[in-house]
Motif scaffolding. Structure first.
Motif, PDB file in Angstrom:
ATOM      1  N   LEU A  27      -1.205 -10.493 -13.451  1.00  0.00           N
ATOM      2  CA  LEU A  27      -0.693  -9.393 -14.364  1.00  0.00           C
ATOM      3  C   LEU A  27      -2.322  -9.132 -15.004  1.00  0.00           C
ATOM      4  O   LEU A  27      -3.144 -10.147 -14.873  1.00  0.00           O
ATOM      5  CB  LEU A  27      -0.132  -9.747 -15.609  1.00  0.00           C
ATOM      6  CG  LEU A  27       1.326 -10.308 -15.330  1.00  0.00           C
ATOM      7  CD1 LEU A  27       2.231 -10.755 -16.412  1.00  0.00           C
ATOM      8  CD2 LEU A  27       2.169  -8.834 -14.892  1.00  0.00           C
ATOM      9  N   LEU A  28      -2.594  -7.797 -15.186  1.00  0.00           N
ATOM     10  CA  LEU A  28      -3.988  -7.496 -15.828  1.00  0.00           C
ATOM     11  C   LEU A  28      -3.857  -7.644 -17.308  1.00  0.00           C
ATOM     12  O   LEU A  28      -3.081  -7.094 -18.018  1.00  0.00           O
ATOM     13  CB  LEU A  28      -4.208  -5.997 -15.504  1.00  0.00           C
ATOM     14  CG  LEU A  28      -4.664  -5.958 -14.008  1.00  0.00           C
ATOM     15  CD1 LEU A  28      -4.913  -4.322 -13.748  1.00  0.00           C
ATOM     16  CD2 LEU A  28      -6.041  -6.351 -13.716  1.00  0.00           C
ATOM     17  N   ALA A  29      -4.814  -8.657 -17.756  1.00  0.00           N
ATOM     18  CA  ALA A  29      -4.506  -9.045 -19.316  1.00  0.00           C
ATOM     19  C   ALA A  29      -4.848  -8.042 -20.216  1.00  0.00           C
ATOM     20  O   ALA A  29      -4.421  -7.975 -21.338  1.00  0.00           O
ATOM     21  CB  ALA A  29      -5.387 -10.182 -19.424  1.00  0.00           C
ATOM     22  N   ASP A  30      -5.795  -6.913 -19.711  1.00  0.00           N
ATOM     23  CA  ASP A  30      -6.313  -5.724 -20.678  1.00  0.00           C
ATOM     24  C   ASP A  30      -5.234  -4.970 -20.912  1.00  0.00           C
ATOM     25  O   ASP A  30      -5.279  -3.825 -21.775  1.00  0.00           O
ATOM     26  CB  ASP A  30      -7.548  -5.464 -20.334  1.00  0.00           C
ATOM     27  CG  ASP A  30      -8.659  -6.236 -20.517  1.00  0.00           C
ATOM     28  OD1 ASP A  30      -8.620  -7.379 -21.465  1.00  0.00           O
ATOM     29  OD2 ASP A  30      -9.755  -6.218 -19.767  1.00  0.00           O
ATOM     30  N   PHE A  88     -13.138  -4.736   0.741  1.00  0.00           N
ATOM     31  CA  PHE A  88     -11.757  -5.259   0.104  1.00  0.00           C
ATOM     32  C   PHE A  88     -10.965  -5.323   1.127  1.00  0.00           C
ATOM     33  O   PHE A  88     -10.587  -4.087   1.620  1.00  0.00           O
ATOM     34  CB  PHE A  88     -11.451  -4.642  -1.073  1.00  0.00           C
ATOM     35  CG  PHE A  88     -12.303  -4.890  -2.306  1.00  0.00           C
ATOM     36  CD1 PHE A  88     -12.214  -5.989  -3.153  1.00  0.00           C
ATOM     37  CD2 PHE A  88     -13.242  -3.925  -2.593  1.00  0.00           C
ATOM     38  CE1 PHE A  88     -13.158  -6.216  -4.260  1.00  0.00           C
ATOM     39  CE2 PHE A  88     -14.143  -3.837  -3.415  1.00  0.00           C
ATOM     40  CZ  PHE A  88     -13.982  -5.129  -4.509  1.00  0.00           C
ATOM     41  N   SER A  89     -10.499  -6.551   1.677  1.00  0.00           N
ATOM     42  CA  SER A  89      -9.377  -6.221   2.878  1.00  0.00           C
ATOM     43  C   SER A  89      -8.346  -7.145   2.679  1.00  0.00           C
ATOM     44  O   SER A  89      -7.948  -7.965   3.674  1.00  0.00           O
ATOM     45  CB  SER A  89     -10.165  -6.836   4.253  1.00  0.00           C
ATOM     46  OG  SER A  89     -10.672  -8.172   4.192  1.00  0.00           O
ATOM     47  N   LEU A  90      -7.682  -7.136   1.472  1.00  0.00           N
ATOM     48  CA  LEU A  90      -6.557  -7.931   1.071  1.00  0.00           C
ATOM     49  C   LEU A  90      -5.312  -7.635   2.234  1.00  0.00           C
ATOM     50  O   LEU A  90      -5.302  -6.314   2.146  1.00  0.00           O
ATOM     51  CB  LEU A  90      -6.088  -7.918  -0.107  1.00  0.00           C
ATOM     52  CG  LEU A  90      -6.948  -8.785  -1.051  1.00  0.00           C
ATOM     53  CD1 LEU A  90      -6.429  -8.724  -2.640  1.00  0.00           C
ATOM     54  CD2 LEU A  90      -6.860 -10.197  -0.825  1.00  0.00           C
ATOM     55  N   THR A 132     -13.983  -5.939  -9.294  1.00  0.00           N
ATOM     56  CA  THR A 132     -13.216  -6.602  -8.210  1.00  0.00           C
ATOM     57  C   THR A 132     -11.865  -6.993  -8.471  1.00  0.00           C
ATOM     58  O   THR A 132     -11.028  -7.025  -7.632  1.00  0.00           O
ATOM     59  CB  THR A 132     -14.171  -7.944  -7.731  1.00  0.00           C
ATOM     60  OG1 THR A 132     -15.669  -7.379  -7.552  1.00  0.00           O
ATOM     61  CG2 THR A 132     -13.597  -8.653  -6.854  1.00  0.00           C
ATOM     62  N   LYS A 133     -11.595  -7.653  -9.569  1.00  0.00           N
ATOM     63  CA  LYS A 133     -10.230  -8.239  -9.864  1.00  0.00           C
ATOM     64  C   LYS A 133      -9.355  -7.086  -9.931  1.00  0.00           C
ATOM     65  O   LYS A 133      -8.094  -7.350  -9.528  1.00  0.00           O
ATOM     66  CB  LYS A 133     -10.331  -9.006 -11.498  1.00  0.00           C
ATOM     67  CG  LYS A 133      -9.318  -9.991 -11.582  1.00  0.00           C
ATOM     68  CD  LYS A 133      -9.341 -10.616 -13.060  1.00  0.00           C
ATOM     69  CE  LYS A 133      -8.026 -11.282 -12.988  1.00  0.00           C
ATOM     70  NZ  LYS A 133      -8.002 -11.686 -14.481  1.00  0.00           N
ATOM     71  N   LEU A 169      -4.738  -4.231  -7.490  1.00  0.00           N
ATOM     72  CA  LEU A 169      -4.064  -2.906  -7.101  1.00  0.00           C
ATOM     73  C   LEU A 169      -3.589  -3.154  -5.553  1.00  0.00           C
ATOM     74  O   LEU A 169      -2.767  -2.650  -5.201  1.00  0.00           O
ATOM     75  CB  LEU A 169      -5.203  -1.687  -7.251  1.00  0.00           C
ATOM     76  CG  LEU A 169      -5.484  -1.456  -8.699  1.00  0.00           C
ATOM     77  CD1 LEU A 169      -6.507  -0.201  -8.769  1.00  0.00           C
ATOM     78  CD2 LEU A 169      -4.046  -0.890  -9.355  1.00  0.00           C
ATOM     79  N   LEU A 170      -4.569  -3.545  -4.781  1.00  0.00           N
ATOM     80  CA  LEU A 170      -4.324  -3.836  -3.276  1.00  0.00           C
ATOM     81  C   LEU A 170      -3.132  -4.838  -2.999  1.00  0.00           C
ATOM     82  O   LEU A 170      -2.212  -4.487  -2.311  1.00  0.00           O
ATOM     83  CB  LEU A 170      -5.526  -4.468  -2.559  1.00  0.00           C
ATOM     84  CG  LEU A 170      -6.729  -3.496  -2.141  1.00  0.00           C
ATOM     85  CD1 LEU A 170      -7.885  -4.220  -1.914  1.00  0.00           C
ATOM     86  CD2 LEU A 170      -6.278  -2.226  -1.445  1.00  0.00           C
TER      87      LEU A 170
END
Lengths: 392, 214
Positions: free
Chosen positions: B96-99, A390-392, A300-301, A306-307
């Motif tokens: 930011l993506l931590a990984d 997902f509708s960001l 999800t995160k 990405l969106l």
């Protein structure tokens, strides 16, 4: 320009162990269903004597007291054949023409000889029709098709009883046996060569033009006799058919009817296996979809990120769909390979007992690509549905 | 591209915002290529404004226009196009993506439009003093380093406006000046506008106006 793989983002750190059992189930399901199609096709081919939608029944007249006393006849007249052909449950009828002259076959290696007989039927009623099954006036060698049943009897009964080794088909086809036609001064010496083996016809078959020619040679004014007929039917289990045969005292080759029952039982078993294959496939596909949903939920995160960066939902779903499409294709490929192996083995075993040229069924050929298409479409729809949330 | 806010009132803030605000419930236009400072104390809806301008929140009354086109008709794909081609953002929480490594985080944005080469990205990182951190995972970076990664990432796209939400809060003066120089250079090359959202007044950029949120 190097790029960051979205695939790695989704699947790089997640365990795929949860996919093992659903994929094994899918493999078994995809392998089982086309196999059922092919076995069903093979059973029909073997029992019907070829790749045909029809069944062939060999009938003769019942020998009763009247026929024994010479009051009746065991021959089929033209009128009778027409009457049989007129029945709605009978597609076609072929008269089996018999020889009206003596046939004496000389056994190989000076082991004496035996009286024989010859029958002929129209070529379209033959399940085995090699190109060498051809005769023309002046040809000394007569091509013959014998029944597989007789061939088996020869190898399992006649030859062992005489202390002889069995003869393979390829060797028996090499023999050219002397045969004497007729008696006395008009006797003709010719040769016989076995060119094929039939599952459908349980007699000795020679080309029709040869029987007509020979009958005319020895008894020019006598009409050819026909003691047997071959019925072409769509369903040999039809009640009206069996009633008609009983009422007219026609005898059917019982083995053909037993075979029909065998085919019916085989089809019931195959339907059960087919249903089982469908259930396994359906459950496995749904387990795969459940796994995909879980992967998406765990991501999800990442998806929200990405969106936020400007990725479209289709960019994200296509990565997941491509991965699972690839997996499904690999599974289908392995299941087709397993099926090919099993079918090759099955055909090899069947060829030991039957001369029928086994073909691959359309169901077998079409199932895997159709199944892959349907499963991929099903998974794609499921993935898109989840990603659409997902509708960001 | 100009940005017009017409009587925008985020639902959670309705009845709570001050009458003296220049933004909520008012009509303002941020002209094409202009640099504005939005002064917003904590709790005044600073991040909410950024989310509204970036299409992340739709729970507001009023209307937002880009070039006189109401965003109320934009679908999610249209917003994706805007986020990859028109509006760049440095989020307060950086996102930011931590990984992933610093470079991977930047590339994730850059690969949408292939705006810059790897060498150019390295040049920008060098300018901000984080070249040696590009291959480190983000969860191993300090807050200041992460801010610089987020700034470079925001610049790695063609944009008409860049929104900066407290972008220098963890940078010292030297690194702040370096970041300002880089941002100014890229903004100029894009002929873009800039919206700085900050807690306090600053003179980091040549603002044409200062808008109070409260």
């Amino acid at each position: 320009m190097e790029s960051v793989s979205l695939f790695k983002l989704f699947f790089g750190t997640k365990s795929l162990k949860g996919l093992v059992f659903p994929l094994i189930g899918l493999f078994l399901g995809i392998a089982l269903i086309p196999l059922v199609f092919q076995i069903n096709h093979d059973v029909k081919q073997v029992l019907k004597g070829g790749d045909s939608n029809y069944q062939y029944l060999q009938i003769s007249k019942e020998i009763g007291i009247s026929t024994a006393l010479g009051l009746g006849t065991i021959n089929f007249s033209e009128a009778e054949i027409k009457k049989i052909k007129a029945q709605s449950f009978i597609e076609d009828v072929a008269q089996v023409t018999s020889n009206n002259f003596r046939v004496y076959v000389e056994a190989p290696y000076n082991r004496g000889g035996f009286d024989g007989y010859m029958h002929s039927i129209p070529n379209e009623f033959l399940d085995e029709h090699p190109s060498s099954f051809f005769w023309e006036i002046g040809q000394n060698e007569i091509p013959v098709i014998i029944s597989n049943q007789f061939f088996t009897l020869l190898n399992t009964g006649i030859l062992p009883a005489q202390g002889q080794s069995p003869i393979p088909k390829i060797a028996i086809k090499q023999l050219s046996l002397p045969v004497y036609l007729g008696r006395g001064n008009t006797r003709l010496k010719m040769r016989l060569r076995i060119v094929g083996f039939s599952d459908r016809i349980t007699t000795v078959i020679v080309p029709r033009n040869f029987v007509d020619w020979a009958n005319n040679q020895f008894h020019p004014n006598q009409k050819s006799k026909s003691t047997m007929a071959i019925l072409k039917v769509k369903d040999s289990g039809n009640k009206a058919l069996s009633q008609y045969l009983n009422q007219n005292d026609y005898e059917v080759n019982k083995e053909q009817l037993v075979a029909q029952k065998g085919m019916w039982i085989a089809q019931v078993i195959l339907i059960i296996l087919f249903t089982l294959g469908l259930i396994i496939s359906f459950l496995s596909i749904n387990s795969v979809i459940l796994f995909v949903s879980l992967v998406i939920m765990k991501s999800t995160k990442i998806i929200e990120m990405l969106l936020t960066l400007g990725y479209k939902r289709t960019n994200i779903s296509s990565v997941i769909i491509k991965f699972f499409s690839f997996l499904i294709c690999i599974i289908a490929l392995f299941s087709v390979m397993l099926d090919w192996f099993l079918i090759e083995f099955l055909h090899h075993v069947i060829k030991e007992y039957s001369s029928v040229e086994l073909t691959i069924s359309n169901g077998f050929l079409l199932f895997s690509p159709i199944a892959v298409f349907v499963i991929v479409a099903y998974i794609s729809i499921a993935v898109k549905k989840v990603i659409r949330q997902f509708s960001l | 591209m100009n940005i017009k806010l017409k009587n925008i009132a985020p639902h959670p803030l309705i009845g709570a915002f001050s009458p003296s605000t220049d933004i909520w419930g008012k009509a303002i236009t941020i002209e094409k290529g202009s640099k504005v400072l939005i002064l917003a104390p904590s709790g005044s809806g600073k991040t909410t404004l950024v989310s509204v301008l970036y299409g992340l929140r739709k729970d507001f009354d009023g209307e937002l226009f880009f070039n006189d086109e109401s965003t109320s008709v934009f679908d999610i794909d249209k917003w994706s196009d805007i986020r990859s081609n028109s509006i760049a953002v440095v989020f307060q929480d950086l996102q930011l993506l931590a990984d992933l490594t610093a470079m991977e985080n930047i590339l994730l944005k850059n690969q949408l439009t292939n705006q810059f080469s790897r060498a150019k990205i390295e040049e920008m990182a060098n300018q901000l003093g984080i070249l040696n951190k590009l291959n480190s995972k983000c969860n191993n970076l300090s807050r200041g380093e992460k801010q610089r990664v987020a700034i470079i990432r925001a610049l790695c796209m063609p944009f008409k406006f860049i929104i900066l939400d407290e972008p220098f809060s963890h940078l010292d003066e030297i690194n702040t000046q370096k970041a300002i120089a880089l941002i100014n250079k890229i903004v100029a090359s894009n002929k873009a506008g800039l919206i700085m959202v900050n807690l306090f007044a600053d003179n980091h950029f040549n603002y044409v106006s200062q808008i109070k949120m409260v």
